[in-house]
Every structure is written in structure tokens, then in C-alpha cells.
Design an enzyme around this catalytic site. Structure first.
Site, PDB file in Angstrom:
ATOM      1  CG  HIS A   1      -0.946  -8.893   0.200  1.00  0.00           C
ATOM      2  ND1 HIS A   1      -0.581  -7.572   0.242  1.00  0.00           N
ATOM      3  CD2 HIS A   1      -2.294  -8.889   0.047  1.00  0.00           C
ATOM      4  CE1 HIS A   1      -1.669  -6.807   0.106  1.00  0.00           C
ATOM      5  NE2 HIS A   1      -2.709  -7.587  -0.018  1.00  0.00           N
TER       6      HIS A   1
ATOM      7  CB  SER B   1     -14.228  -5.718   0.835  1.00  0.00           C
ATOM      8  OG  SER B   1     -13.098  -5.100   0.279  1.00  0.00           O
ATOM      9  N   PRO B   2     -15.955  -5.789   4.173  1.00  0.00           N
ATOM     10  CG  PRO B   2     -16.025  -5.111   6.420  1.00  0.00           C
ATOM     11  CD  PRO B   2     -15.106  -5.207   5.237  1.00  0.00           C
TER      12      PRO B   2
ATOM     13  CE1 TYR C   1      -2.973  -3.092   0.449  1.00  0.00           C
ATOM     14  CE2 TYR C   1      -3.255  -2.564   2.764  1.00  0.00           C
ATOM     15  CZ  TYR C   1      -3.522  -3.375   1.689  1.00  0.00           C
ATOM     16  OH  TYR C   1      -4.340  -4.463   1.850  1.00  0.00           O
TER      17      TYR C   1
ATOM     18  N   GLY D   1     -18.739  -4.516   1.187  1.00  0.00           N
ATOM     19  CA  GLY D   1     -18.770  -4.641  -0.272  1.00  0.00           C
ATOM     20  C   GLY D   1     -18.121  -3.462  -0.976  1.00  0.00           C
ATOM     21  NE  ARG D   2     -13.507  -4.955  -3.817  1.00  0.00           N
ATOM     22  CZ  ARG D   2     -12.236  -5.085  -3.419  1.00  0.00           C
ATOM     23  NH1 ARG D   2     -11.572  -4.031  -3.042  1.00  0.00           N
ATOM     24  NH2 ARG D   2     -11.663  -6.270  -3.403  1.00  0.00           N
ATOM     25  N   GLY D   3     -17.848  -0.537   0.069  1.00  0.00           N
ATOM     26  CA  GLY D   3     -18.683   0.657   0.264  1.00  0.00           C
ATOM     27  C   GLY D   3     -20.047   0.554  -0.387  1.00  0.00           C
ATOM     28  CG  PHE D   4     -22.375  -1.595  -4.149  1.00  0.00           C
ATOM     29  CD1 PHE D   4     -22.174  -0.737  -5.220  1.00  0.00           C
ATOM     30  CD2 PHE D   4     -23.510  -2.392  -4.153  1.00  0.00           C
ATOM     31  CE1 PHE D   4     -23.091  -0.676  -6.272  1.00  0.00           C
ATOM     32  CE2 PHE D   4     -24.430  -2.351  -5.191  1.00  0.00           C
ATOM     33  CZ  PHE D   4     -24.218  -1.473  -6.253  1.00  0.00           C
TER      34      PHE D   4
END
Length: 336
Positions: free
Chosen positions: A133, A213-214, A64, A216-219
């Protein structure tokens, strides 16, 4: 100190808050700016607020930035290292100038090189949880894990884990040195590891799941209703799950989840996080804003009944196709 509940992560002795903080989006470069512009001042304030509330489990990786994210964490936790649980990852080969070579290197020599660099960038003499990773398909997992186990003996790493690997790989690795955690994408919208029996393997072996991503990447926050709602450089624009016809199918599912959240007087993002916790796993929602870290940590205090879980899983049942989670090139790195 906040009153966030603590949980055992795996069965090797590591205790962590019920949810962690994914720090990837807090810096520019690889992994950064993919959910909107990163701001160092705000990111540091977010980490410090998280620590105040008991959110002491911080997730990063050497790639990152590269390196920038680990250095940011070092800056943010000055004087508070002992209260933090730092998880970092290695494997994507990076040269000393921070250039990603985009191959995965799990060789013994690279394990040693990567950890020394991460320790320096994090400004610490130990990493609490150190993951590979992605799987290096050219190096036996036994060699990589043996080298990681040596880091534990040397006191440079306390616990080890893997990310995005199959049950077979987990079993092989765990025989060489006990794994504390496996990190994988897992949410109401992404349950592939459940379908493949990987969660059953983890349970059997006493290994924890750290779910990235719990939301959903913000979705799953329910604010995205049309493609124009995505910011210019939002990573979701290149992910099949959020493209074309699939986008609208998934919006319809999110809106059903939102109804359940509204009945409970919580946000749909909080509901998504609470679902992962209720399933017995440790989510690491990413954010770079104080407001959202407070909201996420509050989700750890939300109790869901079996009836709630059944209702949510009826909306998005196992086997429901919500779309691929990476574009084809990146999916190759996921070895499930």
C-alpha cells in the site's frame, strides 16, 4: 455478462476490464464515510450490478475498515468468486483486533501475516493482484517484494504491485519479481506521476498503471461549486487542493471541462474517466451507488480523439498547480 472491453494490465498476463471499481467508501471506519455515509445493502447491490455489467475488477485494502471492506466484498461476491479479479493492499500495520498502528510494515513476516488475514476476510484462497500500500522506508523494497514473490509461488497471490512509489523503487522491485501494476492517484487534476517520469518508467518496464481518484475525489463531476456543497465529513475539506483560493481556481477549471462534456452529451465525471482510459491506463473510480457504477462503466465505451485529449490538457496543462492531494502528514507516505 456486460460487454465492457478488456485490457492487458501490465505484461505479466493479467487481463482486466477497462476500468475497475474502487470499494473503499463502501464501509465505515478508515477509508469509509469520507464521501458521505456508507450503506451495506446499497454497497452490495453496487458490487453485484458492477459484476453484471462486466465490471469484475474490485479494489480494496486491509486497512479499509480495517477489515470491513474485504469482508463486504466477500459477502457481495458469494458464488461468483471465479468471475472476479480482486485487488487488495497491505502495509499499514494493523493488529488482530483491527487497530491501525499507522506505521508501514513491509517486513517478510508481516507480508505473510497480512496475506493470510486478507485471504480469510475475503473468503478466498487467492488474491488476483496484491499491492504494497505504501513504501516501508525501514525495510528494503527487495525484502518486501521477495516475500510477495513467494506468495505467487505458493499460489496465494497471482500478481503483485506497489502503490505510490518512485521510479527508483519500481526498478529495484521489478528486478526481484516482475510487477504487474503500480497504483497511484492520477486524473486530469493530478498528474504528478507524469511530471516525474514515473509513467515513462512503467511503460518502459511493461507495468500497468491503476489510477485511483480518476474523478478527482468526485470534484470533477462538476456538482461542487462552493465549499458549502461538500458534505459534513467529506475528506476534501482537509485536502489543500479543495481549500481556500485553490478551491475556486479548481472550480473554474472543472467548469471548462464540463463544457467539453456537455458538447459530447456525457457527464464531466464520464469524461474524466474516459480521459484516463484514452491515456492507456486503468482507472478505478470509487462509488457505493448503483446509479454511479452504471454511469462509470458506460464511460469505458466513450472514445476520445487526440484532439479531445489536447483540448482537455490545454484546460489543465502539465505543471498547472491544482494543489496538494493530501494534507502534510499523509503526503509523507507518498514516496515519489
Amino acid at each position: 455478462m456486460g460487454n465492457i472491453k478488456e485490457v492487458k494490465l501490465g505484461s505479466q498476463g493479467l487481463v482486466v476490464p477497462a476500468l475497475g471499481l474502487g470499494c473503499m467508501g463502501m464501509t465505515t471506519g478508515f477509508g469509509g464515510d469520507i464521501y458521505g455515509k456508507a450503506d451495506e445493502k446499497e454497497a452490495i447491490a453496487t458490487i453485484r450490478r458492477s459484476l453484471e455489467l462486466g465490471g469484475t475488477f474490485l479494489d480494496t485494502a486491509d486497512i479499509y475498515g480495517p477489515f470491513l471492506n474485504e469482508r463486504l466484498i466477500s459477502k457481495a461476491i458469494q458464488g461468483e468468486r471465479e468471475k472476479c479479479i480482486i485487488a487488495s493492499k497491505f502495509g499499514y500495520e494493523i493488529d488482530d483486533n483491527g487497530q491501525g498502528l499507522w506505521s508501514i510494515n513491509g517486513s517478510k513476516s508481516y507480508v505473510k501475516k497480512a496475506v493470510e488475514r486478507s485471504l480469510k476476510n475475503l473468503g478466498t484462497d487467492y488474491i488476483d493482484l496484491y499491492y504494497l500500500h505504501r513504501l516501508d522506508t525501514n525495510t528494503p523494497i527487495e525484502e518486501t517484494v521477495e516475500a510477495m514473490g513467494e506468495l505467487v509461488k505458493e499460489g496465494k497471490v497471482k500478481y503483485i504491485g506497489l502503490s505510490e512509489v518512485s521510479s527508483e523503487t519500481i526498478r529495484k522491485a521489478h528486478q526481484i519479481h516482475p510487477l504487474t501494476a503500480v497504483q497511484s492517484e492520477y486524473s486530469l487534476f493530478e498528474r504528478q506521476i507524469e511530471e516525474l517520469g514515473i509513467l515513462d518508467t512503467l511503460k518502459e518496464l511493461g507495468i500497468g498503471l491503476v489510477a485511483y481518484s480518476p474523478v478527482g475525489r468526485g470534484f470533477l463531476n462538476g456538482k461542487i461549486q462552493k465549499p458549502e456543497d461538500l458534505s459534513e465529513n467529506d475528506v476534501k475539506k482537509i485536502i489543500p487542493k479543495y481549500q481556500g483560493e485553490q478551491f475556486y481556481k479548481n472550480v473554474a477549471l472543472v467548469n471548462e471541462i464540463k463544457k467539453v462534456a456537455e458538447e459530447k452529451n456525457i457527464t464531466s465525471a464520464q469524461l474524466a474517466i474516459a480521459w484516463v482510459i484514452a491515456k492507456g491506463h486503468t482507472p478505478i473510480p470509487g462509488t457505493k451507488r448503483v446509479k454511479y457504477v452504471e454511469e462509470n462503466i458506460a464511460a469505458a465505451g466513450i472514445s476520445l480523439t487526440q484532439e479531445d485529449l489536447n483540448r482537455l490538457e490545454k484546460i489543465v496543462p502539465l505543471g498547472n498547480i491544482t494543489g496538494d492531494r493530501y494534507e502534510e502528514g499523509l503526503m509523507k507516505g507518498v514516496n515519489l
